[in-house]
Design a protein around this motif. Structure first.
Motif, PDB file in Angstrom:
ATOM      1  N   ALA A  68       0.829  -1.207   0.000  1.00 19.91           N
ATOM      2  CA  ALA A  68       0.000   0.000   0.000  1.00 19.91           C
ATOM      3  C   ALA A  68       0.863   1.256   0.000  1.00 19.91           C
ATOM      4  O   ALA A  68       0.582   2.214  -0.737  1.00 19.91           O
ATOM      5  CB  ALA A  68      -0.926  -0.007   1.219  1.00 19.91           C
TER       6      ALA A  68
ATOM      7  N   THR B  50       2.952   1.390  -3.465  1.00 16.19           N
ATOM      8  CA  THR B  50       2.062   1.575  -4.611  1.00 16.19           C
ATOM      9  C   THR B  50       1.452   2.969  -4.621  1.00 16.19           C
ATOM     10  O   THR B  50       1.336   3.596  -5.679  1.00 16.19           O
ATOM     11  CB  THR B  50       0.945   0.515  -4.589  1.00 16.19           C
ATOM     12  N   THR B  51       1.046   3.459  -3.463  1.00 18.58           N
ATOM     13  CA  THR B  51       0.456   4.796  -3.397  1.00 18.58           C
ATOM     14  C   THR B  51       1.468   5.860  -3.790  1.00 18.58           C
ATOM     15  O   THR B  51       1.149   6.803  -4.534  1.00 18.58           O
ATOM     16  CB  THR B  51      -0.079   5.069  -1.985  1.00 18.58           C
TER      17      THR B  51
ATOM     18  N   ILE C 105       0.884   8.046  -7.157  1.00 17.70           N
ATOM     19  CA  ILE C 105       0.711   9.501  -7.141  1.00 17.70           C
ATOM     20  C   ILE C 105       1.643  10.157  -8.149  1.00 17.70           C
ATOM     21  O   ILE C 105       1.234  11.028  -8.935  1.00 17.70           O
ATOM     22  CB  ILE C 105       0.964  10.049  -5.723  1.00 17.70           C
TER      23      ILE C 105
ATOM     24  N   THR D 291      -1.667  -3.975  -7.855  1.00 23.34           N
ATOM     25  CA  THR D 291      -2.434  -2.883  -7.244  1.00 23.34           C
ATOM     26  C   THR D 291      -2.170  -1.528  -7.879  1.00 23.34           C
ATOM     27  O   THR D 291      -3.001  -0.618  -7.754  1.00 23.34           O
ATOM     28  CB  THR D 291      -2.116  -2.795  -5.745  1.00 23.34           C
TER      29      THR D 291
ATOM     30  N   VAL E 166      -4.566   2.274  -8.186  1.00 21.57           N
ATOM     31  CA  VAL E 166      -4.132   3.515  -7.545  1.00 21.57           C
ATOM     32  C   VAL E 166      -3.991   4.630  -8.580  1.00 21.57           C
ATOM     33  O   VAL E 166      -4.439   5.763  -8.360  1.00 21.57           O
ATOM     34  CB  VAL E 166      -2.803   3.298  -6.795  1.00 21.57           C
TER      35      VAL E 166
ATOM     36  N   VAL F 126      -6.151   8.161  -8.515  1.00 18.54           N
ATOM     37  CA  VAL F 126      -5.473   9.459  -8.404  1.00 18.54           C
ATOM     38  C   VAL F 126      -5.658  10.269  -9.683  1.00 18.54           C
ATOM     39  O   VAL F 126      -5.823  11.499  -9.634  1.00 18.54           O
ATOM     40  CB  VAL F 126      -3.983   9.260  -8.086  1.00 18.54           C
TER      41      VAL F 126
ATOM     42  N   VAL G 120      -5.775   9.783  -2.134  1.00 20.84           N
ATOM     43  CA  VAL G 120      -4.653   9.085  -1.498  1.00 20.84           C
ATOM     44  C   VAL G 120      -5.170   8.086  -0.469  1.00 20.84           C
ATOM     45  O   VAL G 120      -4.722   6.930  -0.421  1.00 20.84           O
ATOM     46  CB  VAL G 120      -3.690  10.098  -0.851  1.00 20.84           C
TER      47      VAL G 120
ATOM     48  N   SER H  97      -6.741   5.203  -2.195  1.00 19.00           N
ATOM     49  CA  SER H  97      -5.719   4.364  -2.828  1.00 19.00           C
ATOM     50  C   SER H  97      -5.033   3.461  -1.812  1.00 19.00           C
ATOM     51  O   SER H  97      -4.806   2.282  -2.071  1.00 19.00           O
ATOM     52  CB  SER H  97      -4.688   5.247  -3.521  1.00 19.00           C
ATOM     53  N   VAL H  98      -4.698   4.020  -0.657  1.00 20.13           N
ATOM     54  CA  VAL H  98      -4.052   3.220   0.391  1.00 20.13           C
ATOM     55  C   VAL H  98      -4.947   2.075   0.832  1.00 20.13           C
ATOM     56  O   VAL H  98      -4.506   0.915   0.934  1.00 20.13           O
ATOM     57  CB  VAL H  98      -3.674   4.111   1.585  1.00 20.13           C
TER      58      VAL H  98
ATOM     59  N   ALA I 292      -5.383  -0.532  -2.096  1.00 21.02           N
ATOM     60  CA  ALA I 292      -4.161  -1.308  -2.313  1.00 21.02           C
ATOM     61  C   ALA I 292      -3.945  -2.298  -1.178  1.00 21.02           C
ATOM     62  O   ALA I 292      -3.561  -3.454  -1.409  1.00 21.02           O
ATOM     63  CB  ALA I 292      -2.965  -0.369  -2.435  1.00 21.02           C
TER      64      ALA I 292
END
Length: 274
Positions: free
Chosen positions: A82, A85-86, A90, A150, A154, A158, A196, A199-200, A203
């Protein structure tokens, strides 16, 4: 007469649609409900009728070392996946939305491609590639595989948020002398917080609940929560498996719900502050 007949046909069409929808939801959620209910069964046989209500199978999970080890492994992999990937998502989404460069469309397609390929095919393909170069399976490769799976989600989340952020906000900060890094940190990133956070959570959930890819990529002797459940199912279907499945349901469903509540609270707080 024609109007009445059309109204009658429309009502029957809506009723039929509602009936089919209810049947689909029952088909989808009845096994989940049965798993949760049977996890409290006092009998050692995981089936109906229940002989009593007990929490002993949850207590037994707390003393099951393989299950605890698999839970720790899944949590660690999901947290690392997480975070990484985040961060990558981004930067990738920001570059794809805010800048024009050669090969932009090709890069965008390559980033999204893993989401279009079935996980089993992707898992087998990467496993064949690993074997062809004589690379042993390791935790690093497993984490990289989870990041690969993942990352598309994300980037899409985003990107959708970045498109809605007006470029004029960033241009105003730049015209006042702020650097690009300061503009991103002070202007763009706060506006991206909802994406964000989403996404976290997404993921983390995808990585924690991943089964097919983990089966192909995990090192020998390493079990994640989904693969541990599969290995337990090979022996028997006991209430302990149902309890472990209930824990998985709580984690994969509860975390996004908690994140949504936190996001709503932050949004309301900001509205009151302004």
């Amino acid at each position: 007469m024609t109007a009445r007949r059309h109204d009658r046909e429309g009502r029957w069409a809506w009723r039929l649609t509602g009936f089919v929808t209810v049947c689909v939801y029952i088909f989808m959620f009845a096994p989940i409900i049965a798993t949760i209910v049977l996890s409290f069964n006092d009998s050692m046989f995981g089936g109906f009728p229940m002989t009593g209500v007990s929490l002993r199978w949850y207590a037994k999970l707390l003393t099951n070392e393989p299950v605890l080890a698999a839970f720790q492994t899944s949590m660690w992999i999901a947290l690392v996946t997480a975070a990484v990937t985040t961060l990558i998502g981004i930067m990738t989404a920001f570059a794809l939305v805010r800048f024009e460069f050669a090969g932009k469309q090709a890069i965008n397609t390559l980033v999204i491609l893993p989401a279009l390929v079935p996980e089993t095919i992707l898992g087998v393909g990467l496993l064949v590639m690993i074997k062809s170069i004589d690379q042993p399976r390791s935790m690093l490769l497993l984490i990289l595989g989870h990041i690969l799976l993942t990352l598309p989600y994300v980037v899409l989340i985003v990107q959708a948020r970045m498109v809605g952020i007006k470029r004029s906000y960033e241009e105003a900060a730049l015209s006042l002398g702020a650097s690009r890094l300061s503009t991103f940190r002070e202007i763009t990133l706060p506006l991206l917080i909802p994406a964000v956070l989403a996404s976290v959570l997404l993921a983390f959930t995808i990585s924690f609940d991943n089964t097919s890819a983990s089966l192909f990529w995990r090192p020998a002797g390493v079990e994640t929560m989904p693969t541990q459940i599969l290995s337990m199912l090979k022996i028997s279907i006991s209430p302990e498996v149902n309890a472990l499945g209930t824990v998985m349901i709580l984690v994969t469903v509860g975390i996004p719900l908690i994140g949504g509540l936190i996001l709503q609270s932050l949004t309301r707080f900001r509205k009151k502050a302004t």
